[in-house]
Design an enzyme around this catalytic site. Structure first.
Site, PDB file in Angstrom:
ATOM      1  N   ASP A 161       0.838  -1.199   0.000  1.00  0.00           N
ATOM      2  CA  ASP A 161       0.000   0.000   0.000  1.00  0.00           C
ATOM      3  C   ASP A 161       0.876   1.253   0.000  1.00  0.00           C
ATOM      4  OD1 ASP A 161      -2.318  -1.770   0.431  1.00  0.00           O
ATOM      5  OD2 ASP A 161      -1.340  -2.088   2.356  1.00  0.00           O
ATOM      6  N   HIS A 189      -4.609  -3.363   6.065  1.00  0.00           N
ATOM      7  CA  HIS A 189      -4.417  -3.645   4.632  1.00  0.00           C
ATOM      8  C   HIS A 189      -5.783  -4.042   4.054  1.00  0.00           C
ATOM      9  CE1 HIS A 189      -2.954  -5.036   0.816  1.00  0.00           C
ATOM     10  NE2 HIS A 189      -3.484  -6.223   1.026  1.00  0.00           N
TER      11      HIS A 189
HETATM   12  P1  NAD Z   1      -1.805 -18.423  -4.203  1.00  0.00           P
HETATM   13  O1  NAD Z   1      -3.143 -19.067  -3.998  1.00  0.00           O
HETATM   14  O2  NAD Z   1      -1.227 -18.340  -5.572  1.00  0.00           O
HETATM   15  O3  NAD Z   1      -0.732 -19.155  -3.301  1.00  0.00           O
HETATM   16  C1  NAD Z   1      -0.957 -19.442  -1.961  1.00  0.00           C
HETATM   17  C2  NAD Z   1      -0.236 -20.734  -1.667  1.00  0.00           C
HETATM   18  O4  NAD Z   1      -0.354 -20.963  -0.271  1.00  0.00           O
HETATM   19  C3  NAD Z   1      -0.834 -21.932  -2.390  1.00  0.00           C
HETATM   20  O5  NAD Z   1       0.189 -22.607  -3.087  1.00  0.00           O
HETATM   21  C4  NAD Z   1      -1.407 -22.792  -1.252  1.00  0.00           C
HETATM   22  O6  NAD Z   1      -1.277 -24.182  -1.507  1.00  0.00           O
HETATM   23  C5  NAD Z   1      -0.551 -22.343  -0.084  1.00  0.00           C
HETATM   24  N1  NAD Z   1      -1.174 -22.507   1.226  1.00  0.00           N
HETATM   25  C6  NAD Z   1      -2.460 -22.292   1.589  1.00  0.00           C
HETATM   26  N2  NAD Z   1      -2.627 -22.565   2.888  1.00  0.00           N
HETATM   27  C7  NAD Z   1      -1.420 -22.923   3.358  1.00  0.00           C
HETATM   28  C8  NAD Z   1      -0.960 -23.323   4.623  1.00  0.00           C
HETATM   29  N3  NAD Z   1      -1.801 -23.441   5.661  1.00  0.00           N
HETATM   30  N4  NAD Z   1       0.345 -23.630   4.757  1.00  0.00           N
HETATM   31  C9  NAD Z   1       1.189 -23.548   3.722  1.00  0.00           C
HETATM   32  N5  NAD Z   1       0.802 -23.194   2.483  1.00  0.00           N
HETATM   33  C10 NAD Z   1      -0.492 -22.881   2.313  1.00  0.00           C
HETATM   34  O7  NAD Z   1      -1.926 -16.986  -3.532  1.00  0.00           O
HETATM   35  P2  NAD Z   1      -0.928 -15.755  -3.679  1.00  0.00           P
HETATM   36  O8  NAD Z   1      -1.360 -14.947  -4.842  1.00  0.00           O
HETATM   37  O9  NAD Z   1       0.464 -16.229  -3.592  1.00  0.00           O
HETATM   38  O10 NAD Z   1      -1.331 -14.918  -2.389  1.00  0.00           O
HETATM   39  C11 NAD Z   1      -1.069 -15.408  -1.097  1.00  0.00           C
HETATM   40  C12 NAD Z   1      -1.775 -14.544  -0.059  1.00  0.00           C
HETATM   41  O11 NAD Z   1      -1.261 -13.228  -0.086  1.00  0.00           O
HETATM   42  C13 NAD Z   1      -3.286 -14.384  -0.278  1.00  0.00           C
HETATM   43  O12 NAD Z   1      -3.913 -14.456   0.997  1.00  0.00           O
HETATM   44  C14 NAD Z   1      -3.425 -12.992  -0.850  1.00  0.00           C
HETATM   45  O13 NAD Z   1      -4.707 -12.434  -0.604  1.00  0.00           O
HETATM   46  C15 NAD Z   1      -2.337 -12.290  -0.062  1.00  0.00           C
HETATM   47  N6  NAD Z   1      -1.878 -11.012  -0.583  1.00  0.00           N
HETATM   48  C16 NAD Z   1      -1.536 -10.067   0.351  1.00  0.00           C
HETATM   49  C17 NAD Z   1      -1.064  -8.830  -0.065  1.00  0.00           C
HETATM   50  C18 NAD Z   1      -0.688  -7.779   0.944  1.00  0.00           C
HETATM   51  O14 NAD Z   1      -0.348  -6.651   0.529  1.00  0.00           O
HETATM   52  N7  NAD Z   1      -0.698  -8.033   2.250  1.00  0.00           N
HETATM   53  C19 NAD Z   1      -0.939  -8.572  -1.425  1.00  0.00           C
HETATM   54  C20 NAD Z   1      -1.255  -9.559  -2.347  1.00  0.00           C
HETATM   55  C21 NAD Z   1      -1.739 -10.787  -1.897  1.00  0.00           C
HETATM   56  C1  LMR Z   2      -3.686  -6.699  -2.807  1.00  0.00           C
HETATM   57  O1  LMR Z   2      -3.681  -5.676  -2.101  1.00  0.00           O
HETATM   58  O2  LMR Z   2      -3.251  -6.707  -3.980  1.00  0.00           O
HETATM   59  C2  LMR Z   2      -4.281  -7.964  -2.254  1.00  0.00           C
HETATM   60  O3  LMR Z   2      -4.307  -7.914  -0.868  1.00  0.00           O
HETATM   61  C3  LMR Z   2      -5.638  -8.130  -2.834  1.00  0.00           C
HETATM   62  C4  LMR Z   2      -6.300  -9.421  -2.438  1.00  0.00           C
HETATM   63  O4  LMR Z   2      -7.465  -9.351  -1.978  1.00  0.00           O
HETATM   64  O5  LMR Z   2      -5.685 -10.486  -2.580  1.00  0.00           O
END
Ligand code: NAD
Ligand code: LMR
Length: 328
Positions: A161, A189
């Site tokens: 952010d 967030h």
């Molecule tokens: P993704 O689904 O591509 O990958 C997540 C991985 O985590 C998968 O491979 C899944 O098998 C694994 N997983 C799920 N539960 C698990 C557990 N208990 N232990 C170990 N592995 C586990 O998702 P992504 O695009 O890589 O995103 C991951 C997370 O990050 C999501 O929750 C998404 O919303 C979040 N995210 C946060 C921000 C932020 O700014 N904070 C930004 C983008 C995404």
């Molecule tokens: C982001 O800010 O890009 C993610 O947290 C969005 C989402 O909901 O996975």
């Protein structure tokens, strides 16, 4: 040669993992002289473990000079063993028909178990960054589930952010991103976050003064930054990954190596600063030095800012209440 640092990454075979691991192994997070051991956790399902194996094969094929070892596992206690840094990326995504509350509860189970595993086996100084959503509340749950570790070492990712806000500001003001200092993103967030550029300046010039457009702040800047995650999902059909991995690297690099007096934003347990109740995992302006962060103090909070800060706080309090029964 320095001793290797153990970096645990959960959700290692996911989208963010794929953008993150190679950069950690190449030294972009901890420095080009710092060897690392990657300890990667994935779900036990065959597909997830096979994908993790593939990622490890690719890491091997890069022949990174700084990659001193690798562990791939479905057991949190193996992944977190002696970890110096833990990037908690894996989380349950929101499925069809799932309410935010359901998502909170599903993730609460994951982060309770992972907090307990960290408590049991990680380095006593482990630095934890939670990326998986809802990041602030997941970080709060992990922190509460690890009573023997330092609460202040549990953090949530607000850096994406912060970086999004930096780029929007740079574009509006017509200045390079690297010249902008003293930007803040307060709170959660989520779309309730409050990107605050009242103190931001570039080359000694206040951006508030040079932009001088309060309507842009309220009607364009705040909603653009707040809803950027949703806009990316809409455009890509997938949530942000490379920019999220980049922000995770920025967060840990600054925490470990320092910010040289510059401000950044971290989601951290409140110490009561700015009237945010103790323990709430909230985005604050910080500086980092010698592996520790310090909240920037004594900033003036005007009426609009207070209202926005309270709004995002109320959402966090509600999330916290939603999982309180699981935390004893
Ligand atoms: P993704 O689904 O591509 O990958 C997540 C991985 O985590 C998968 O491979 C899944 O098998 C694994 N997983 C799920 N539960 C698990 C557990 N208990 N232990 C170990 N592995 C586990 O998702 P992504 O695009 O890589 O995103 C991951 C997370 O990050 C999501 O929750 C998404 O919303 C979040 N995210 C946060 C921000 C932020 O700014 N904070 C930004 C983008 C995404
Ligand atoms: C982001 O800010 O890009 C993610 O947290 C969005 C989402 O909901 O996975």
């Amino acid at each position: 040669m320095k001793n290797p640092v153990r970096v645990a990454v959960t959700g290692a075979a996911g989208q963010i993992g794929y953008s993150l691991l190679f950069r950690i192994a190449s030294g972009e997070m901890l420095g080009k002289d710092q060897p690392v051991i990657l300890q990667m956790l994935e779900l036990p399902m065959e597909k997830a473990q096979a994908a993790l194996k593939g990622v490890m094969m690719e890491l091997e094929d890069c022949a990174f000079p700084l990659l001193a070892g690798m562990v791939g596992t479905d057991d949190p206690e193996v992944a977190f063993k002696d970890a110096d840094i833990a990037l908690l990326v894996g989380a349950r995504p929101r499925g069809p028909g799932m309410e935010r509350k359901d998502l909170l509860l599903e993730n609460a189970k994951i982060f309770t178990a992972q907090g307990a595993a960290l408590n049991k086996v990680a380095s006593r100084d482990v630095k934890v960054l939670v990326v998986g959503n809802p990041a602030n509340t997941n970080a709060y749950i992990a922190m509460k589930s690890a009573p023997d570790l330092k609460a202040r070492n549990f953090t949530a990712m607000l850096r994406l952010d912060h970086n999004r806000a930096l780029s929007q500001l740079a574009g509006k003001a017509g200045v390079p991103v690297k010249n902008i200092e003293k930007l803040i993103v307060w709170g959660n967030h989520s779309p309730t976050m409050y990107p605050d550029y009242r103190f931001a300046h570039a080359d000694g010039v206040s951006l508030k003064d040079s932009i001088n457009d309060e309507a842009w702040n309220r009607d364009t800047f705040l909603p653009t930054v707040g809803k950027r995650g949703a806009a990316i999902i809409e455009a890509r059909g997938l949530s942000s990954a490379a920019s999220a991995a980049n922000a995770a690297i920025d967060h840990i690099r600054d925490w470990v190596l320092g910010t040289d007096g510059k401000w950044t934003t971290m989601g951290i347990p409140s110490d009561g600063s700015y009237g945010i109740p103790m323990g709430v995992m909230y985005g604050f302006p910080v500086t980092c030095q010698d592996g520790e962060y310090t909240i920037v103090q004594d900033l003036d909070i005007d009426e609009f800012s207070r209202e926005r800060m309270n709004h995002t706080l109320a959402e966090l309090e509600e999330e916290r209440q939603g999982v309180a029964h699981l935390l004893g």
